[in-house]
Design a protein around this motif. Structure first.
Motif, short mmCIF file in Angstrom:
data_model
loop_
_atom_site.label_atom_id
_atom_site.label_comp_id
_atom_site.label_asym_id
_atom_site.label_seq_id
_atom_site.Cartn_x
_atom_site.Cartn_y
_atom_site.Cartn_z
N PRO A 13 -7.14 5.10 4.99
CA PRO A 13 -7.17 3.86 5.78
C PRO A 13 -7.33 2.62 4.91
N GLU A 14 -7.01 1.49 5.46
CA GLU A 14 -7.21 0.22 4.77
C GLU A 14 -8.69 0.01 4.48
N GLY A 15 -9.00 -0.49 3.30
CA GLY A 15 -10.39 -0.74 2.97
C GLY A 15 -10.65 -0.62 1.48
N ILE A 16 -11.87 -0.16 1.14
CA ILE A 16 -12.34 -0.08 -0.24
C ILE A 16 -12.11 1.32 -0.80
N LEU A 17 -11.53 1.38 -1.99
CA LEU A 17 -11.43 2.62 -2.76
C LEU A 17 -12.35 2.47 -3.96
N VAL A 18 -13.23 3.44 -4.15
CA VAL A 18 -14.13 3.43 -5.30
C VAL A 18 -13.55 4.33 -6.38
N ASP A 19 -13.26 3.75 -7.54
CA ASP A 19 -12.95 4.54 -8.72
C ASP A 19 -14.27 4.68 -9.47
N ALA A 20 -14.89 5.84 -9.33
CA ALA A 20 -16.25 6.04 -9.84
C ALA A 20 -16.30 6.23 -11.35
N THR A 21 -15.13 6.43 -11.97
CA THR A 21 -15.04 6.62 -13.42
C THR A 21 -13.79 5.89 -13.90
N LEU A 31 -3.10 3.14 -8.52
CA LEU A 31 -3.51 3.07 -7.12
C LEU A 31 -3.30 1.66 -6.55
N LEU A 32 -3.65 0.65 -7.31
CA LEU A 32 -3.44 -0.71 -6.83
C LEU A 32 -1.96 -1.04 -6.69
N GLU A 33 -1.13 -0.47 -7.55
CA GLU A 33 0.31 -0.70 -7.47
C GLU A 33 0.91 -0.03 -6.24
N ASN A 34 0.40 1.16 -5.90
CA ASN A 34 1.04 1.97 -4.86
C ASN A 34 0.35 1.92 -3.50
N LEU A 35 -0.86 1.41 -3.45
CA LEU A 35 -1.61 1.34 -2.20
C LEU A 35 -1.97 -0.11 -1.92
N PRO A 36 -1.06 -0.89 -1.34
CA PRO A 36 -1.32 -2.32 -1.14
C PRO A 36 -2.40 -2.61 -0.12
N HIS A 37 -2.79 -1.61 0.65
CA HIS A 37 -3.79 -1.81 1.71
C HIS A 37 -5.22 -1.57 1.23
N VAL A 40 -10.30 -2.22 -4.74
CA VAL A 40 -10.98 -1.25 -5.59
C VAL A 40 -12.31 -1.80 -6.09
N VAL A 41 -13.34 -0.95 -5.99
CA VAL A 41 -14.60 -1.15 -6.69
C VAL A 41 -14.63 -0.11 -7.80
N ALA A 58 -5.96 -7.07 -15.12
CA ALA A 58 -6.02 -8.51 -14.83
C ALA A 58 -5.05 -8.95 -13.73
N PRO A 59 -3.82 -8.42 -13.65
CA PRO A 59 -2.92 -8.84 -12.57
C PRO A 59 -3.43 -8.50 -11.17
N HIS A 60 -4.40 -7.56 -11.09
CA HIS A 60 -4.93 -7.15 -9.78
C HIS A 60 -6.33 -7.69 -9.53
N ARG A 61 -6.77 -8.67 -10.32
CA ARG A 61 -8.17 -9.07 -10.26
C ARG A 61 -8.61 -9.52 -8.87
N HIS A 62 -7.69 -10.01 -8.03
CA HIS A 62 -8.06 -10.46 -6.69
C HIS A 62 -8.35 -9.30 -5.75
N ARG A 63 -8.03 -8.06 -6.17
CA ARG A 63 -8.29 -6.88 -5.34
C ARG A 63 -9.24 -5.91 -6.05
N LEU A 64 -10.02 -6.41 -7.00
CA LEU A 64 -10.78 -5.52 -7.86
C LEU A 64 -12.10 -6.14 -8.28
N THR A 65 -13.15 -5.32 -8.28
CA THR A 65 -14.41 -5.68 -8.94
C THR A 65 -14.83 -4.50 -9.82
N LEU A 66 -15.35 -4.80 -11.00
CA LEU A 66 -15.78 -3.77 -11.94
C LEU A 66 -17.29 -3.86 -12.15
#
Length: 315
Positions: A13-21, A31-37, A40-41, A58-66
């Motif tokens: 579903p649309e929302g937050i995906l956590v990449d834990a590693t 994932l950011l390239e292929n899942l526009p919905h 990522v944390v 960097a190109p995905h910084r608006h959809r990402l926090t590290l």
């Protein structure tokens, strides 16, 4: 197994995906390239990896926090950003190529460097501390528990007899000499010892079970959790956590029915792990031992009066 990971998580579903590693950000990028919905944390304990990931992503910084954090801090990180539920979570366990290929990090049995192995350089314990400080029985237990090393006792005795050790080359040579000659021909004789020490230094197995259970608890309905593991110890834990969450519990004794347990909260997406294709293994020998497992959260409803979660099965 980047393509397989994307395929497993594509329909969340649309929302937050956590990449834990998050590592260097390879899976996150795909994932950011292929899942526009999704947004990522990303978590990682290695500040050097986080720096590389920030540059790559960097190109995905608006959809990402590290976040600089171990994967068992997933819940605390989500709480800090006000996120109660997530749509997906990915764990890519083990050591990264960046860590292996930097001799100064001390992970490689092939490259000479300090006997370190800390994923976070600020960690309190190094491989040298364990190798030079643990008694023979403790060392043998580490090798058996973390790497299924069949020559654990012989290797531990050799380490105790020859220490102190300061470098990876010194330790690798001592381990190789302790292993019988026929076993040296199958793979590098120090591979399992270095794996076991790395896992012990970083507490990887100790934190895995709780981290996976916490990630599953955070999943929204139809959300998915995927895990890439690289050796039997990791895979046993992943399989056990996933099967318990799916309502499968082993019998107390052979021949008896399974013991009753809590109701299922997930379904297994496959009863067997997925493995790399032959072409990927040919192109990247380090992918050869990878195993991908995934589960999907059963439909949830939230009790508006109490805030507690209820569960219903997907039809």
């Amino acid at each position: 197994m980047c393509r397989e990971v994307v395929d497993v998580l594509r329909e969340v579903p649309e929302g937050i995906l956590v990449d834990a590693t998050v590592g260097d950000g390879g899976h996150t990028d795909a994932l950011l390239e292929n899942l526009p919905h999704i947004r990522v944390v990303g978590l990682d304990r290695d500040p050097e990896a986080l720096g590389a990931a920030a540059e790559r992503l960097a190109p995905h910084r608006h959809r990402l926090t590290l976040h600089h954090a171990t994967f068992d801090a997933l819940g605390a990180v989500l709480d800090s950003v006000g996120q109660a539920e997530i749509s997906a979570c990915l764990f890519d366990l083990g050591v990264s190529s960046r860590q292996l290929d930097r001799p100064e990090r001390g992970f490689s049995y092939r490259l000479d460097g300090p006997l370190d192995m800390r994923m976070d350089p600020a960690g309190p314990v190094t491989a040298a501390d364990i190798v030079n400080g643990a008694d023979e029985g403790t060392l043998a237990g580490i090798l058996r528990r973390n790497a299924d090393e069949r020559f654990a006792r012989r290797i531990a005795a050799a380490i105790v007899a020859q220490r102190p050790f300061a470098t990876t080359a010194q330790l690798s040579g001592a381990v190789a000499a302790a292993v019988p000659a026929p076993a040296r021909r199958r793979s590098h004789p120090a591979r399992r010892t270095f794996q076991a020490l790395r896992i012990e230094v970083n507490g990887e197995l100790e934190m895995l079970e709780g981290a996976l259970a916490g990630a599953i608890e955070r999943l929204t309905g139809s959300g998915r959790c995927a895990v890439l593991s690289y050796h039997s110890g990791e895979d046993r834990i992943v399989k056990s956590v996933f099967r318990r969450a799916a309502g499968e519990f082993p019998p107390p004794r052979p021949g008896l029915p399974p013991a009753p347990g809590p109701p299922a909260t997930v379904r297994l997406l496959s009863r067997r792990s997925l493995t790399p294709t032959d072409s990927e293994k040919a192109a990247n020998h380090r992918a050869g031992s990878a195993r991908l497992r995934a589960v999907e959260r059963l439909t949830q409803r939230r009790d508006d009066l109490t805030g507690r979660r209820g569960l219903t099965r997907d039809v």
